[in-house]
Design a protein around this motif. Structure first.
Motif, PDB file in Angstrom:
ATOM      1  N   THR A   1      -5.578   0.756  -4.681  1.00  0.00           N
ATOM      2  CA  THR A   1      -4.909   0.194  -3.665  1.00  0.00           C
ATOM      3  C   THR A   1      -4.225  -1.084  -3.649  1.00  0.00           C
ATOM      4  O   THR A   1      -3.643  -1.730  -2.811  1.00  0.00           O
ATOM      5  CB  THR A   1      -6.059  -0.151  -2.256  1.00  0.00           C
ATOM      6  OG1 THR A   1      -6.957  -1.323  -2.804  1.00  0.00           O
ATOM      7  CG2 THR A   1      -6.956   1.394  -2.099  1.00  0.00           C
ATOM      8  N   ILE A   2      -4.463  -1.852  -4.844  1.00  0.00           N
ATOM      9  CA  ILE A   2      -3.941  -3.051  -4.886  1.00  0.00           C
ATOM     10  C   ILE A   2      -2.313  -3.333  -4.544  1.00  0.00           C
ATOM     11  O   ILE A   2      -1.676  -2.267  -4.974  1.00  0.00           O
ATOM     12  CB  ILE A   2      -4.287  -3.460  -6.446  1.00  0.00           C
ATOM     13  CG1 ILE A   2      -3.997  -4.998  -6.555  1.00  0.00           C
ATOM     14  CG2 ILE A   2      -3.438  -2.858  -7.606  1.00  0.00           C
ATOM     15  CD1 ILE A   2      -4.432  -5.980  -7.908  1.00  0.00           C
ATOM     16  N   ASN A   3      -2.145  -4.519  -3.991  1.00  0.00           N
ATOM     17  CA  ASN A   3      -0.896  -4.505  -3.651  1.00  0.00           C
ATOM     18  C   ASN A   3      -0.447  -5.775  -4.434  1.00  0.00           C
ATOM     19  O   ASN A   3      -1.192  -6.520  -5.011  1.00  0.00           O
ATOM     20  CB  ASN A   3      -0.630  -4.807  -2.323  1.00  0.00           C
ATOM     21  CG  ASN A   3      -1.407  -5.852  -1.523  1.00  0.00           C
ATOM     22  OD1 ASN A   3      -1.603  -6.908  -2.139  1.00  0.00           O
ATOM     23  ND2 ASN A   3      -1.700  -5.551  -0.312  1.00  0.00           N
TER      24      ASN A   3
ATOM     25  N   ASP B   1      -4.078  -0.860 -12.243  1.00  0.00           N
ATOM     26  CA  ASP B   1      -4.566   0.573 -12.712  1.00  0.00           C
ATOM     27  C   ASP B   1      -3.960   1.420 -11.854  1.00  0.00           C
ATOM     28  O   ASP B   1      -2.639   1.329 -10.973  1.00  0.00           O
ATOM     29  CB  ASP B   1      -5.927   0.604 -12.469  1.00  0.00           C
ATOM     30  CG  ASP B   1      -6.698   1.862 -13.365  1.00  0.00           C
ATOM     31  OD1 ASP B   1      -6.608   2.763 -13.091  1.00  0.00           O
ATOM     32  OD2 ASP B   1      -6.898   1.289 -14.490  1.00  0.00           O
ATOM     33  N   ILE B   2      -4.362   2.692 -11.643  1.00  0.00           N
ATOM     34  CA  ILE B   2      -3.833   3.967 -11.248  1.00  0.00           C
ATOM     35  C   ILE B   2      -3.087   3.873  -9.708  1.00  0.00           C
ATOM     36  O   ILE B   2      -3.500   3.319  -8.738  1.00  0.00           O
ATOM     37  CB  ILE B   2      -4.643   5.168 -11.226  1.00  0.00           C
ATOM     38  CG1 ILE B   2      -4.101   6.458 -11.232  1.00  0.00           C
ATOM     39  CG2 ILE B   2      -5.883   4.988 -10.144  1.00  0.00           C
ATOM     40  CD1 ILE B   2      -4.732   7.739 -11.491  1.00  0.00           C
ATOM     41  N   GLN B   3      -1.878   4.766  -9.518  1.00  0.00           N
ATOM     42  CA  GLN B   3      -1.272   5.061  -8.472  1.00  0.00           C
ATOM     43  C   GLN B   3      -0.484   3.720  -7.766  1.00  0.00           C
ATOM     44  O   GLN B   3      -0.464   3.615  -6.573  1.00  0.00           O
ATOM     45  CB  GLN B   3      -2.212   5.635  -7.235  1.00  0.00           C
ATOM     46  CG  GLN B   3      -2.538   6.838  -7.860  1.00  0.00           C
ATOM     47  CD  GLN B   3      -2.853   7.967  -6.619  1.00  0.00           C
ATOM     48  OE1 GLN B   3      -3.461   7.606  -5.564  1.00  0.00           O
ATOM     49  NE2 GLN B   3      -2.547   9.302  -6.838  1.00  0.00           N
ATOM     50  N   TRP B   4       0.038   2.736  -8.616  1.00  0.00           N
ATOM     51  CA  TRP B   4       0.923   1.669  -8.062  1.00  0.00           C
ATOM     52  C   TRP B   4       2.270   2.528  -7.406  1.00  0.00           C
ATOM     53  O   TRP B   4       3.059   1.618  -6.811  1.00  0.00           O
ATOM     54  CB  TRP B   4       1.038   0.852  -9.339  1.00  0.00           C
ATOM     55  CG  TRP B   4       1.290   1.255 -10.717  1.00  0.00           C
ATOM     56  CD1 TRP B   4       0.480   1.649 -11.527  1.00  0.00           C
ATOM     57  CD2 TRP B   4       2.722   1.869 -11.286  1.00  0.00           C
ATOM     58  NE1 TRP B   4       1.077   2.326 -12.516  1.00  0.00           N
ATOM     59  CE2 TRP B   4       2.329   2.112 -12.401  1.00  0.00           C
ATOM     60  CE3 TRP B   4       4.009   1.809 -10.566  1.00  0.00           C
ATOM     61  CZ2 TRP B   4       3.200   2.731 -13.245  1.00  0.00           C
ATOM     62  CZ3 TRP B   4       4.838   2.493 -11.311  1.00  0.00           C
ATOM     63  CH2 TRP B   4       4.736   3.029 -12.744  1.00  0.00           C
ATOM     64  N   TYR B   5       2.472   3.543  -7.899  1.00  0.00           N
ATOM     65  CA  TYR B   5       3.449   4.168  -7.236  1.00  0.00           C
ATOM     66  C   TYR B   5       3.199   5.145  -5.968  1.00  0.00           C
ATOM     67  O   TYR B   5       4.501   5.664  -5.591  1.00  0.00           O
ATOM     68  CB  TYR B   5       4.107   5.149  -8.442  1.00  0.00           C
ATOM     69  CG  TYR B   5       2.967   6.019  -8.950  1.00  0.00           C
ATOM     70  CD1 TYR B   5       2.431   7.144  -8.622  1.00  0.00           C
ATOM     71  CD2 TYR B   5       2.356   5.601 -10.289  1.00  0.00           C
ATOM     72  CE1 TYR B   5       1.351   7.963  -8.830  1.00  0.00           C
ATOM     73  CE2 TYR B   5       1.171   6.261 -10.702  1.00  0.00           C
ATOM     74  CZ  TYR B   5       0.841   7.545 -10.027  1.00  0.00           C
ATOM     75  OH  TYR B   5      -0.515   8.145 -10.686  1.00  0.00           O
ATOM     76  N   GLU B   6       2.231   5.141  -5.533  1.00  0.00           N
ATOM     77  CA  GLU B   6       1.731   5.964  -4.534  1.00  0.00           C
ATOM     78  C   GLU B   6       1.909   5.144  -3.243  1.00  0.00           C
ATOM     79  O   GLU B   6       1.170   4.166  -2.896  1.00  0.00           O
ATOM     80  CB  GLU B   6       0.472   6.351  -4.823  1.00  0.00           C
ATOM     81  CG  GLU B   6      -0.122   7.475  -3.611  1.00  0.00           C
ATOM     82  CD  GLU B   6       0.965   8.470  -3.295  1.00  0.00           C
ATOM     83  OE1 GLU B   6       1.244   8.711  -1.958  1.00  0.00           O
ATOM     84  OE2 GLU B   6       1.211   9.377  -4.049  1.00  0.00           O
ATOM     85  N   PRO B   7       2.849   5.403  -2.204  1.00  0.00           N
ATOM     86  CA  PRO B   7       2.925   4.582  -0.882  1.00  0.00           C
ATOM     87  C   PRO B   7       1.902   4.689  -0.177  1.00  0.00           C
ATOM     88  O   PRO B   7       1.352   3.411   0.358  1.00  0.00           O
ATOM     89  CB  PRO B   7       4.210   5.050  -0.411  1.00  0.00           C
ATOM     90  CG  PRO B   7       5.097   5.663  -1.231  1.00  0.00           C
ATOM     91  CD  PRO B   7       3.961   6.205  -2.267  1.00  0.00           C
TER      92      PRO B   7
ATOM     93  N   ASN C   1       6.764  -0.663  -0.713  1.00  0.00           N
ATOM     94  CA  ASN C   1       5.893  -1.082   0.375  1.00  0.00           C
ATOM     95  C   ASN C   1       4.628  -1.848   0.190  1.00  0.00           C
ATOM     96  O   ASN C   1       4.241  -2.895   0.643  1.00  0.00           O
ATOM     97  CB  ASN C   1       5.573   0.194   1.440  1.00  0.00           C
ATOM     98  CG  ASN C   1       4.658   1.044   0.712  1.00  0.00           C
ATOM     99  OD1 ASN C   1       4.733   1.418  -0.399  1.00  0.00           O
ATOM    100  ND2 ASN C   1       3.584   1.422   1.431  1.00  0.00           N
ATOM    101  N   ARG C   2       4.250  -1.495  -1.159  1.00  0.00           N
ATOM    102  CA  ARG C   2       3.070  -2.413  -1.850  1.00  0.00           C
ATOM    103  C   ARG C   2       3.548  -3.506  -2.676  1.00  0.00           C
ATOM    104  O   ARG C   2       2.865  -4.473  -2.859  1.00  0.00           O
ATOM    105  CB  ARG C   2       2.039  -1.391  -2.301  1.00  0.00           C
ATOM    106  CG  ARG C   2       1.450  -0.358  -1.445  1.00  0.00           C
ATOM    107  CD  ARG C   2       0.951   0.784  -2.440  1.00  0.00           C
ATOM    108  NE  ARG C   2      -0.191   0.177  -3.361  1.00  0.00           N
ATOM    109  CZ  ARG C   2      -0.645   0.676  -4.001  1.00  0.00           C
ATOM    110  NH1 ARG C   2      -0.286   2.066  -4.489  1.00  0.00           N
ATOM    111  NH2 ARG C   2      -1.670   0.389  -4.979  1.00  0.00           N
TER     112      ARG C   2
END
Length: 451
Positions: A56-58, A84-90, A116-117
């Motif tokens: 979830t980090i933004n 870490d993981i899913q910095w590309y997942e809105p 958005n993040r």
């Protein structure tokens, strides 16, 4: 990631060997050597967002954390800041993954930050602005990357940059991660496959990335060996010194020579969390991996789950004694030191645990690290200090009751009366002659210099 399960696959050694031959032909030993000399001469030290932020980090949280890291941990040597993981997942929101992900990508199927993040990534700038600001703090910038090509890129059949090939031409749709639905594997026998990986790492090098934790790589190892080699080859071609860290484990020890040729870090276990049984299991793994450690190649028992964890829901479950055991074991085995706790809630006790300079010297500058098997129910390691005088000695009591743990000085090649220093307490303990022993609490440890 919390529920990863081991997978077993054999019979791919031939493919791995063929890929190795290809690599040797395409990237000269001199080129590989010049990059390797710049990468991880000592165990990497840093911070990673997984244990505390999950997916979830933004950007605001990242910048705040990096600033704290620069102020509190960088002076002790912790310099790699990793998202870490899913910095590309809105829509990433927890430790779970969407069954139908729609990651942010560019027109060539390469993952980019979700705007958005990470607002500074807008306009095709990617992590460039954030990486530049992290660098300005004196830190290095790292990201997580899943093995393969996004399934969405294959569905859209996007073009591979600089080639006539498309995503569907190189995807291996039978090669999927058991715990994450984002990617298909890349079939390295297909034309365009290496070009895809080259384009991915070239993009991330252009952002200023210094460290890539590449996931779904080490298991099943032989099946993924061609992609491990492809990632290494792509990094060499960028001419940027990016450290490659393979995840998750358990990497098979029998592949030690291969993995240390193509990566600077590799996981020796599945995800490690704040559970005593998990910590106890790392002793044997680190003993088994001991022969394969060398500058530029570090067996990785995973991050340090200390302080505030799990989206702020709790503090570490490790007792104070277990926390000292964790840090002592990682130090005496020269393991990477990657803090996983939320630095926004960094307490003084955890800070002191992480930054003790005499303990960190063992991790960063010792040699001849070795276990000693002298008595059942205890664990003992020793190492040579940087100045070559005496020995570092780590004593561990993994039992459930306090007990004496000791070692004969002859086991350490020491004779006569020797001065002893307690590295955790940072004070002398007097002298030892014949045998050195200490009474340790249950699940406790001590770290000393003798001589």
């Amino acid at each position: 990631m919390l529920s990863r399960r081991a997978m077993i696959r054999t019979g791919m050694a031939g493919m791995a060997g063929a890929a190795a031959s290809t690599l040797q032909a395409q990237a000269s030993p001199a080129a590989q050597g010049s990059v390797r000399r710049m990468l991880a001469p000592t165990p990497p030290m840093g911070w990673n967002s997984w244990n505390s932020f999950a997916t979830t980090i933004n950007e605001a949280q990242a910048r705040q954390t990096a600033r704290i890291m620069a102020d509190k941990l960088l002076p002790a040597g912790y310099d790699i800041f990793t998202i870490d993981i899913q910095w590309y997942e809105p829509t990433a929101s927890s430790y779970e993954y969407s069954a139908n992900p729609e990651p942010a990508m560019d027109g060539n199927g390469r993952l980019i930050p979700a705007v958005n993040r990470f607002p500074s990534s807008a306009g095709g700038r990617g992590f460039g602005p954030l990486a530049a600001d992290v660098h300005a703090m004196g830190l290095k910038f790292g990201i997580h990357l899943m093995r393969g090509i996004p399934r969405l890129a294959v569905k859209r059949n996007q073009p591979i940059l600089g080639t006539s090939y498309r995503a569907a031409d190189i995807a291996d749709m039978a090669s999927v991660c058991s715990w994450n639905p984002d990617m298909y594997g890349v079939d390295m026998r297909k034309p365009g496959a290496q070009a895809y990986y080259d384009s991915v790492f070239a993009l991330y090098a252009s952002w200023g990335v210094d460290f890539i934790k590449m996931d779904d790589m080490s298991r099943p190892y032989d099946a993924h060996a061609p992609e491990i080699e492809a990632a290494h080859r792509a990094i060499v071609r960028t001419k940027r010194p990016m450290v490659l860290s393979l995840s998750p484990g358990e990497t098979p020890v029998i592949r030690g020579e291969h993995v240390r040729q193509y990566a600077q870090m590799w996981r020796i276990s599945d995800d490690f969390w704040d559970d005593w049984k998990m910590l106890e299991a790392q002793f044997t793994r680190l003993e088994n991996w001991n022969p394969w450690r060398r500058p530029g190649a570090w067996p990785d028992p995973d991050m340090l789950p200390l302080g505030r964890l799990a989206l702020g829901e709790r503090d570490t479950k490790f007792t104070a004694d277990e926390q000292r055991t964790l840090m002592t074991l990682w130090a005496i085995t020269r393991s990477p030191l990657i803090m996983g706790g939320d630095l926004r809630h960094l307490d003084e006790a955890t800070l002191q645990l992480l930054t003790n300079p005499e303990v960190l010297a063992v991790d960063q500058a010792s040699s001849d690290n070795r276990p000693h098997f002298v008595e059942d129910g205890v664990r003992i390691w020793s190492a040579r200090p940087a100045d070559g005088k005496g020995r570092y000695v780590a004593l561990f009591n993994p039992g459930d009751k306090a007990r004496e743990v000791g070692v004969a000085l002859r086991e350490l090649a020491l004779e006569g009366a020797q001065p002893v220093r307690d590295l955790w307490a940072r004070r002398p303990l007097g002298e030892a002659s014949g045998r050195f022993a200490q009474t340790l609490p249950a699940h406790g440890a001590g770290l000393y210099r003798i001589g």
